[in-house]
Design an enzyme around this catalytic site. Structure first.
Site, PDB file in Angstrom:
ATOM      1  N   GLN A  29       0.734  -1.120   0.088  1.00 40.53           N
ATOM      2  CA  GLN A  29       0.129  -0.031   0.003  1.00 40.53           C
ATOM      3  C   GLN A  29       0.839   1.305  -0.005  1.00 40.53           C
ATOM      4  OE1 GLN A  29      -2.179  -0.454   3.627  1.00 40.53           O
ATOM      5  NE2 GLN A  29      -0.365  -1.343   4.590  1.00 40.53           N
ATOM      6  N   ASP A 155      -8.699  -5.875  13.729  1.00 40.66           N
ATOM      7  CA  ASP A 155      -8.676  -4.391  13.263  1.00 40.66           C
ATOM      8  C   ASP A 155      -8.178  -4.552  11.782  1.00 40.66           C
ATOM      9  OD1 ASP A 155      -8.555  -1.925  12.874  1.00 40.66           O
ATOM     10  OD2 ASP A 155      -6.848  -1.466  14.558  1.00 40.66           O
ATOM     11  N   LEU A 156      -8.851  -4.897  10.794  1.00 45.08           N
ATOM     12  CA  LEU A 156      -8.422  -5.170   9.558  1.00 45.08           C
ATOM     13  C   LEU A 156      -9.175  -4.119   8.544  1.00 45.08           C
ATOM     14  CD1 LEU A 156      -8.521  -9.144  10.233  1.00 45.08           C
ATOM     15  CD2 LEU A 156      -6.481  -7.697   9.522  1.00 45.08           C
ATOM     16  N   PRO A 164      -7.493  -7.665  -0.291  1.00 49.09           N
ATOM     17  CA  PRO A 164      -7.734  -8.774   0.294  1.00 49.09           C
ATOM     18  C   PRO A 164      -8.968  -8.897   1.541  1.00 49.09           C
ATOM     19  CG  PRO A 164      -5.850  -8.079   1.071  1.00 49.09           C
ATOM     20  CD  PRO A 164      -6.309  -6.801   0.219  1.00 49.09           C
TER      21      PRO A 164
END
Length: 301
Positions: A29, A155-156, A164
């Site tokens: 990212q 915490d995704l 994903p």
């Protein structure tokens, strides 16, 4: 200089950058750390704001404290994602914790955060109780079936179509978490916006967790996160302990015994954040669906 974030096809948030502190790209990212008037130091990932010094404590207390407080003796904790280290920081406030594991796929980002966002992690990465793992959180948890985590904090990233995250908001993923938890384990997750504009992700997470026999209690709750310009949603799923049964006196006692002091999630405020407005209750009933690996939620906002 401005950073524009598309919220939905109806709205774009525009942030004025007074100073760019750092920017770059990891394997996974892009990132920017910058100063924003009133918000202070802030982190963007792929041009979406993640957190600011103004109110990061609101998000991270909500992400961690309800689940940690609900469990009567949380000793073993796993944090899935949470790259800034602040969710881990909040979990480690509880002196009952003897073992924590933080699992984040992006080591480059965590290394950057260690140096440039110390206000968030406050040394939590290096707490002697904690072990860092740089890998896929779902796969890591799947390998720990029967490990007996008392609390898992998920915490995704939101399940965007190009990322994903879709497989981290499904019945199969929640079952992996349940299998890695103790008999009275508690799971908490960030579940996207809790606004009336786009409640489907949060509502579907609630409905999916409610459909699972392994969780006796499921509760949606939210925090008022000004950085996101909207209330943000979370879901708690517990195998045994009922979050609605917690009293102010019991939360106060647990905080005192564990050495916990919060600014947002306090004993007085527990039942307030656990009380959903009618539009969210209605969204669970009429707009939600059960999420699976074969039919995941795709964030189109």
């Amino acid at each position: 200089m401005f950073i524009n974030e598309t919220h939905t096809d109806a709205a774009i948030w525009q942030f004025r950058v007074s100073k760019m502190l750092l920017e770059g790209q990891t394997q996974f990212q892009t990132y920017q750390i910058c100063e924003i008037p009133r918000f202070g130091k802030s982190l963007f990932l792929d041009y979406n704001i993640q957190t600011s010094l103004l109110d990061e404590y609101i998000f991270h207390e909500c992400m961690s404290q309800p689940a940690m407080t609900l469990h009567p003796n949380p000793k073993k904790v796993a944090v899935a994602g949470g790259g800034e280290g602040a969710t881990l920081r909040e979990a480690l406030k509880h002196n009952t914790v003897v073992e924590s594991h933080m699992v984040d796929i992006d080591k480059e980002l965590v290394d950057m955060v260690r140096d440039h966002m110390k206000e968030w992690h406050q040394g939590a990465f290096d707490d002697p109780r904690n072990t860092m793992h740089y890998t896929d959180a779902r796969a890591w948890l799947a390998e720990r079936k029967g490990y007996g985590f008392d609390v898992i904090l998920s915490d995704l990233p939101n399940p965007h179509e190009e990322g994903p995250g879709q497989m981290l908001f499904t019945r199969e993923y929640f079952q992996i978490c349940a299998d890695a938890m103790s008999d009275d384990g508690v799971l908490a997750m960030q579940a996207g916006t809790a606004s009336e504009n786009y409640p489907e992700c949060m509502a579907s997470c609630i409905k999916t967790l409610e459909s699972m026999d392994c969780f006796a209690h499921v509760a949606g709750y939210y925090g008022l996160v000004n950085t996101f310009f909207q209330p943000w949603g979370f879901v708690l799923a517990s195998k045994k302990h009922d979050p609605h049964a917690l009293t102010v006196d019991e939360i106060t006692r647990r905080f005192a015994e564990r050495g916990v002091k919060n600014r947002y999630y306090t004993p007085r405020f527990h039942h307030a954040c656990m009380t959903l407005p009618e539009y969210l209750v209605e969204a669970v009933q009429t707009r939600a669906r059960i999420l699976t690996d074969s039919a995941p939620f795709v964030w189109t906002a």
